[in-house]
Motif scaffolding. Structure first.
Motif, PDB file in Angstrom:
ATOM      1  N   TYR A  64     -79.804 -61.120 -13.840  1.00 23.91           N
ATOM      2  CA  TYR A  64     -80.900 -60.458 -13.134  1.00 23.91           C
ATOM      3  C   TYR A  64     -81.421 -61.302 -11.980  1.00 23.91           C
ATOM      4  O   TYR A  64     -82.578 -61.193 -11.592  1.00 23.91           O
ATOM      5  CB  TYR A  64     -82.032 -60.089 -14.112  1.00 23.91           C
ATOM      6  CG  TYR A  64     -82.816 -61.249 -14.650  1.00 23.91           C
ATOM      7  CD1 TYR A  64     -82.385 -61.941 -15.781  1.00 23.91           C
ATOM      8  CD2 TYR A  64     -83.998 -61.656 -14.060  1.00 23.91           C
ATOM      9  CE1 TYR A  64     -83.108 -62.998 -16.285  1.00 23.91           C
ATOM     10  CE2 TYR A  64     -84.720 -62.712 -14.552  1.00 23.91           C
ATOM     11  CZ  TYR A  64     -84.272 -63.374 -15.664  1.00 23.91           C
ATOM     12  OH  TYR A  64     -84.997 -64.411 -16.162  1.00 23.91           O
ATOM     13  N   THR A  65     -80.547 -62.169 -11.435  1.00 23.83           N
ATOM     14  CA  THR A  65     -81.003 -62.995 -10.317  1.00 23.83           C
ATOM     15  C   THR A  65     -81.469 -62.142  -9.163  1.00 23.83           C
ATOM     16  O   THR A  65     -82.342 -62.530  -8.414  1.00 23.83           O
ATOM     17  CB  THR A  65     -79.848 -63.870  -9.805  1.00 23.83           C
ATOM     18  OG1 THR A  65     -79.109 -64.333 -10.904  1.00 23.83           O
ATOM     19  CG2 THR A  65     -80.369 -65.036  -9.012  1.00 23.83           C
TER      20      THR A  65
ATOM     21  N   ASN B   8     -76.203 -73.621 -12.621  1.00 27.52           N
ATOM     22  CA  ASN B   8     -76.374 -74.558 -11.524  1.00 27.52           C
ATOM     23  C   ASN B   8     -77.709 -75.298 -11.597  1.00 27.52           C
ATOM     24  O   ASN B   8     -78.254 -75.702 -10.571  1.00 27.52           O
ATOM     25  CB  ASN B   8     -76.256 -73.831 -10.170  1.00 27.52           C
ATOM     26  CG  ASN B   8     -75.722 -74.768  -9.097  1.00 27.52           C
ATOM     27  OD1 ASN B   8     -75.013 -75.704  -9.399  1.00 27.52           O
ATOM     28  ND2 ASN B   8     -76.087 -74.518  -7.860  1.00 27.52           N
ATOM     29  N   PHE B   9     -78.227 -75.461 -12.808  1.00 27.97           N
ATOM     30  CA  PHE B   9     -79.494 -76.154 -12.981  1.00 27.97           C
ATOM     31  C   PHE B   9     -79.210 -77.418 -13.761  1.00 27.97           C
ATOM     32  O   PHE B   9     -78.931 -77.383 -14.950  1.00 27.97           O
ATOM     33  CB  PHE B   9     -80.462 -75.260 -13.763  1.00 27.97           C
ATOM     34  CG  PHE B   9     -81.881 -75.730 -13.736  1.00 27.97           C
ATOM     35  CD1 PHE B   9     -82.264 -76.891 -14.389  1.00 27.97           C
ATOM     36  CD2 PHE B   9     -82.847 -75.013 -13.061  1.00 27.97           C
ATOM     37  CE1 PHE B   9     -83.570 -77.324 -14.367  1.00 27.97           C
ATOM     38  CE2 PHE B   9     -84.160 -75.433 -13.035  1.00 27.97           C
ATOM     39  CZ  PHE B   9     -84.525 -76.584 -13.690  1.00 27.97           C
TER      40      PHE B   9
ATOM     41  N   VAL C 192     -84.693 -69.096  -8.554  1.00 29.68           N
ATOM     42  CA  VAL C 192     -83.431 -69.826  -8.692  1.00 29.68           C
ATOM     43  C   VAL C 192     -82.538 -69.676  -7.465  1.00 29.68           C
ATOM     44  O   VAL C 192     -81.596 -70.426  -7.304  1.00 29.68           O
ATOM     45  CB  VAL C 192     -82.627 -69.358  -9.923  1.00 29.68           C
ATOM     46  CG1 VAL C 192     -83.334 -69.722 -11.195  1.00 29.68           C
ATOM     47  CG2 VAL C 192     -82.319 -67.900  -9.866  1.00 29.68           C
ATOM     48  N   ARG C 193     -82.839 -68.704  -6.592  1.00 35.25           N
ATOM     49  CA  ARG C 193     -81.892 -68.467  -5.506  1.00 35.25           C
ATOM     50  C   ARG C 193     -81.911 -69.606  -4.504  1.00 35.25           C
ATOM     51  O   ARG C 193     -80.968 -69.789  -3.758  1.00 35.25           O
ATOM     52  CB  ARG C 193     -82.219 -67.132  -4.837  1.00 35.25           C
ATOM     53  CG  ARG C 193     -82.027 -65.975  -5.782  1.00 35.25           C
ATOM     54  CD  ARG C 193     -82.176 -64.655  -5.097  1.00 35.25           C
ATOM     55  NE  ARG C 193     -81.050 -64.384  -4.235  1.00 35.25           N
ATOM     56  CZ  ARG C 193     -81.162 -63.821  -3.039  1.00 35.25           C
ATOM     57  NH1 ARG C 193     -82.332 -63.482  -2.578  1.00 35.25           N
ATOM     58  NH2 ARG C 193     -80.083 -63.603  -2.306  1.00 35.25           N
ATOM     59  N   ALA C 194     -83.007 -70.363  -4.494  1.00 31.16           N
ATOM     60  CA  ALA C 194     -83.101 -71.468  -3.529  1.00 31.16           C
ATOM     61  C   ALA C 194     -81.989 -72.491  -3.727  1.00 31.16           C
ATOM     62  O   ALA C 194     -81.548 -73.130  -2.776  1.00 31.16           O
ATOM     63  CB  ALA C 194     -84.462 -72.142  -3.650  1.00 31.16           C
TER      64      ALA C 194
ATOM     65  N   ALA D  42     -86.136 -60.426  -5.744  1.00 29.72           N
ATOM     66  CA  ALA D  42     -85.409 -61.580  -5.239  1.00 29.72           C
ATOM     67  C   ALA D  42     -85.542 -61.706  -3.735  1.00 29.72           C
ATOM     68  O   ALA D  42     -85.590 -62.803  -3.207  1.00 29.72           O
ATOM     69  CB  ALA D  42     -83.942 -61.469  -5.631  1.00 29.72           C
ATOM     70  N   LEU D  43     -85.619 -60.567  -3.031  1.00 33.36           N
ATOM     71  CA  LEU D  43     -85.711 -60.636  -1.577  1.00 33.36           C
ATOM     72  C   LEU D  43     -86.969 -61.354  -1.139  1.00 33.36           C
ATOM     73  O   LEU D  43     -86.995 -62.038  -0.137  1.00 33.36           O
ATOM     74  CB  LEU D  43     -85.701 -59.222  -0.986  1.00 33.36           C
ATOM     75  CG  LEU D  43     -84.322 -58.585  -0.886  1.00 33.36           C
ATOM     76  CD1 LEU D  43     -84.437 -57.140  -0.457  1.00 33.36           C
ATOM     77  CD2 LEU D  43     -83.468 -59.356   0.098  1.00 33.36           C
ATOM     78  N   ALA D  44     -88.019 -61.182  -1.904  1.00 34.58           N
ATOM     79  CA  ALA D  44     -89.270 -61.847  -1.564  1.00 34.58           C
ATOM     80  C   ALA D  44     -89.133 -63.352  -1.715  1.00 34.58           C
ATOM     81  O   ALA D  44     -89.817 -64.119  -1.063  1.00 34.58           O
ATOM     82  CB  ALA D  44     -90.387 -61.325  -2.451  1.00 34.58           C
ATOM     83  N   ASP D  45     -88.244 -63.766  -2.585  1.00 34.30           N
ATOM     84  CA  ASP D  45     -88.090 -65.187  -2.884  1.00 34.30           C
ATOM     85  C   ASP D  45     -87.054 -65.795  -1.960  1.00 34.30           C
ATOM     86  O   ASP D  45     -85.891 -65.901  -2.289  1.00 34.30           O
ATOM     87  CB  ASP D  45     -87.683 -65.348  -4.364  1.00 34.30           C
ATOM     88  CG  ASP D  45     -87.007 -66.687  -4.627  1.00 34.30           C
ATOM     89  OD1 ASP D  45     -86.062 -66.699  -5.435  1.00 34.30           O
ATOM     90  OD2 ASP D  45     -87.414 -67.681  -4.032  1.00 34.30           O
ATOM     91  N   GLN D  46     -87.483 -66.143  -0.751  1.00 36.66           N
ATOM     92  CA  GLN D  46     -86.572 -66.848   0.134  1.00 36.66           C
ATOM     93  C   GLN D  46     -87.108 -68.256   0.265  1.00 36.66           C
ATOM     94  O   GLN D  46     -88.001 -68.508   1.053  1.00 36.66           O
ATOM     95  CB  GLN D  46     -86.515 -66.157   1.508  1.00 36.66           C
ATOM     96  CG  GLN D  46     -86.082 -64.715   1.460  1.00 36.66           C
ATOM     97  CD  GLN D  46     -84.601 -64.591   1.138  1.00 36.66           C
ATOM     98  OE1 GLN D  46     -83.936 -65.579   0.907  1.00 36.66           O
ATOM     99  NE2 GLN D  46     -84.108 -63.366   1.103  1.00 36.66           N
TER     100      GLN D  46
END
Lengths: 183, 353
Positions: free
Chosen positions: B67-68, B116-117, B293-295, B80-84
């Motif tokens: 659900y990323t 990737n964490f 997490v997308r960062a 997710a789009l908001a999270d840039q």
């Protein structure tokens, strides 16, 4: 303390000393064999534990012991697993290469293993006040209470020692040295 | 200088078994007659064990959902789009609809998985203060230097709990809803948020500081939550037994994972109608998307899994045992062949003599 062959056999057949002439036991060939064995064992220890943890469900599995407790493996459990396998493999390799077992050999070898287990239990079982980090608290005990961890330990020890046992048995059959023929 | 061969010299060692190397000893020989049965027995045992493990692992069911919110992958891409490169907006939520064609046998466990964490990064994994987390009042307001830069806030207040591990606490939340009949209402499935961490972690290693006037908030007075937290540590949960440092989500997060792709237990489904598993039907998972997490190119997944006596789905152990068992048996046959040939050769030698 370590005698391949008994004193009486040696006196009867002194030509057996030729087996160790010219520093035969410490030749390059033997050294390189042990080095490769060491590298192979190291790979087995690390990647064996790595592949078991990488299958991510084990990293945080919910194995039920009672209705309330279960396991989440973490960073330190991984390291403890690798280290435990290493200690046992190295000691058992030494045991395999010992041909003359006096009470001292028994005491030292099995005593080492016993001491490792007891020490790990004590070290991880108590919150030591002088430590800044309590990272190892209960890690060893928690690892031992997980079935897959035990199975992995047994598997990795067996895989590490298998080539050496195989080599010993085959070489004894196919190319026995004079000492081995006498035994 | 003469010396007599019969008289005992001052430096002659004693004539004991120990000093004359005459200790009683066991001299095992690794001959084929011992090794062969051993190889075969071990091989058979390993193969048997491997088969048991493999089938046990195959019987475990797993259901997962990423659900990323990468663009085009469902509902959560809006969040997710908001999270840039920044945290997503407050309380963005998305949902995942799925249906089970048959009973998902229980007890069912709900995990969240991150990829990737690197919780095993060295600088990250030492950034904690175990003394503060053990509830010692003197350590509460004096976090260790290893926690820097998460040691004190800009205002000068000490951070409780300090450190990068605590600061990066996973704060997404999930709720599970079950639609019994098509078109019917959704009923919430009770998620048991207790019993998800090591018992010793919750009850021994992590302790809340002593209450002040019966209040946990007063006990934490003079400290500030970590910069990424929205709520202070004493408000992590409405349940007073599960808040503060002993909050089970927090304790689960603080047990750092070994590899960059890991799962942590979120809840157990074992109450009421769902104690024997998730019955068939349509389900909805409501996800509160908080964690960015997308960062760093990571993914977030939610996983349903049931477990067996040997843990979750792990085919590696079964396959490894099968392979090693087969190798043992193969080697056993090779040695048997060599042994038989050697015996024939030996008989020939003896005949010639």
């Amino acid at each position: 303390m370590e005698q391949h062959v008994s004193i009486d056999t040696l006196r009867r057949d002194p030509s057996l000393y030729r087996d160790i002439a010219k520093n035969a036991l410490l030749r390059w060939r033997v050294f390189i064999y042990w080095t490769f064995l060491g590298v192979f064992d190291a790979l087995v220890f690390f990647f064996g534990a790595y592949f078991m943890f990488e299958n991510t469900t084990v990293t945080s599995n919910g194995q039920i012991m009672t209705t309330n407790t279960h396991m989440i493996f973490g960073n330190w459990t991984f390291g403890t697993l690798v280290f435990t396998v290493m200690v046992f493999t190295v000691t058992l390799k030494l045991a395999l290469d010992t041909h003359y077992w006096t009470w001292i050999n028994h005491f030292v070898i099995w005593g080492s293993l016993l001491f490792y287990v007891v020490f790990s239990l004590l070290w991880g079982g108590i919150i030591w006040p002088f430590l800044n980090y309590q990272r190892m608290y209960y890690v060893f005990i928690q690892m031992l209470s997980s079935g897959p961890a035990w199975l992995l330990i047994i598997l990795l020890i067996t895989v590490s020692l298998l080539p050496d046992v195989l080599k010993k048995v085959l070489c004894r059959q196919l190319w026995p040295s004079a000492t081995e023929r006498v035994q | 200088m003469t010396w007599s061969a019969t008289a005992r010299g001052a430096h002659q060692p004693d004539n004991t078994a120990f000093t004359q190397q005459r200790l009683p000893a066991w001299q095992p020989l690794l001959s084929a007659s011992i090794a062969l049965p051993l190889f075969f027995c071990a091989g058979l045992a390993f193969i048997g064990l491997g088969l048991g493990l493999f089938y046990s692992s195959n019987g475990i069911k797993e259901l997962e959902y990423d659900y990323t919110g990468n663009p085009g992958t469902g509902n959560c891409s809006a969040c997710a789009l908001a999270d840039q490169d920044r945290a997503p907006p407050l309380r963005c939520s998305c949902s995942w609809y799925f249906s089970l064609p048959e009973l998902f046998p229980g007890p069912v466990y709900l995990y969240y998985e991150l990829t990737n964490f690197y919780q095993n990064n060295r600088r990250y994994s030492v950034s904690r203060d175990d003394t503060q987390l053990s509830g010692l009042p003197s350590a509460l307001r004096h976090p260790a230097n290893e926690c820097a830069p998460y040691q004190r806030r800009a205002s000068g207040l000490p951070i409780a709990p300090c450190g990068a591990i605590a600061n990066s606490l996973f704060n997404d939340s999930f709720s599970l809803w079950h639609q019994r009949q098509p078109g019917g209402p959704y009923v919430e499935v009770p998620l048991d948020r207790t019993g998800i961490a090591w018992w010793t972690d919750c009850h021994v290693k992590f302790r809340n500081p002593p209450l002040v006037n019966g209040s946990l908030a007063l006990a934490f007075q003079g400290t500030a939550p970590p910069p990424n937290w929205r709520r202070p540590v004493y408000e992590l949960s409405p349940d007073p037994n599960n808040t503060g440092f002993i909050n089970q989500d927090f304790v689960v997060w603080m047990r750092t994972a070994a590899l960059p792709t890991f799962r942590k237990l979120y809840a157990r489904i074992r109450q009421g109608n769902y104690s024997s598993g998730l019955p068939r039907g349509a389900y909805l998972v409501n996800i509160t998307y908080n964690y960015p997490v997308r960062a760093f190119g990571g993914h977030k997944l939610i996983v349903f899994s049931n477990i067996s006596w040997m843990g979750g789905k792990n085919p590696f152990l079964g396959i490894a045992y099968l392979v090693v068992g087969s190798l043992c048996i193969l080697m056993g046959f090779v040695m048997l062949g060599v042994y038989i040939r050697y015996q024939d050769q030996n008989d020939e030698d003896e005949d010639e003599e």
